[in-house]
Design a protein around this motif. Structure first.
Motif: not given
Length: 238
Positions: A23-24, A207-216
């Motif tokens: 990510f950035n 902006r956003g990122y969705v993180l699940e079980s250590g993965n984006l």
């Protein structure tokens, strides 16, 4: 670009907490990372702050500098990366003023400290009223204000916030987030927020990122994520 993270991987023993995420963040942005408990949100912030070791292959560049060459203390004092941890982690036996002053110990721009202190009290007038009160006796909302104020006093360029809404009543929670918007807008502070309250986080960030079980698994503008059926189902109550 202010911060670029590539292939960020972190393990705790045999448990893989982050599995090569990318990510950035651009200067001046507010960016959120949302996800369930255990998704790796706090670990992401701790990795940026150099508080946890990262695995080989991880690359983190901050203002064209290799973040991995800095220790946790230098990340704050030299790079201006401030971290507001989950649970606030204040010095409960010290006063509000002492907590704020302690955050300035490594600053070189001593002439700007008083101006920053004045600014903290403008943003959080309640702290000004309680400047001689022990931080351990403050309410939860006041402690969160102090934790943010302490990060502000460290000379921040980017502020990392870990679950700032946790334990706060709705009105106080909104007050804290309004203060953060002001810090971003008026005080040239980039913000990276991790938050379990997905709706609040996405309404706050650009902006956003969705993180699940250590993965984006998803990324996009806040509006795109708020309208995404998968995000609605998993994090926004349908």
């Amino acid at each position: 670009m202010l911060l670029s993270v590539e292939n960020l991987s972190v393990s705790y023993g045999k448990i893989r907490a982050l599995q090569g995420i990318n990510f950035n963040i651009d200067e001046g942005e507010i960016v959120s990372i949302i996800g369930a408990n255990g998704a790796g949100k706090s670990t992401t912030l701790r990795a940026i702050s150099r508080m946890v070791p990262v695995e080989p292959g991880t690359k983190m560049i901050y203002q064209d500098q290799d973040l991995l060459t800095y220790t946790a203390d230098k990340v704050v004092s030299r790079l201006g990366i401030s971290h507001v941890p989950e649970g606030r982690r204040l010095f409960g036996n010290l006063t509000v003023m002492e907590n704020l002053q302690l955050a300035t110990f490594a600053r070189k721009d001593r002439d700007k400290i008083q101006a920053d202190l004045k600014r903290v009290f403008e943003i959080f007038p309640r702290l000004d009223e309680r400047r001689e009160q022990k931080s351990g006796t403050l309410s939860g909302g006041e402690q969160q204000m102090l934790a943010i104020g302490r990060a502000f006093m460290s000379g921040r360029k980017i502020m990392l916030l870990d679950e700032p809404s946790m334990g706060l009543a709705p009105l106080l929670m909104l007050n804290v987030f309004e203060a953060l918007k002001e810090i971003n807008r008026e005080d040239a502070t980039t913000i990276l927020l991790v938050e379990q309250n997905a709706r609040l986080a996405l309404q706050f960030a650009r902006r956003g990122y969705v993180l699940e079980s250590g993965n984006l698994v998803l990324e996009g503008s806040s509006n795109e994520l708020l309208e995404n059926p998968e995000v609605k189902k998993a994090y926004l109550g349908g």
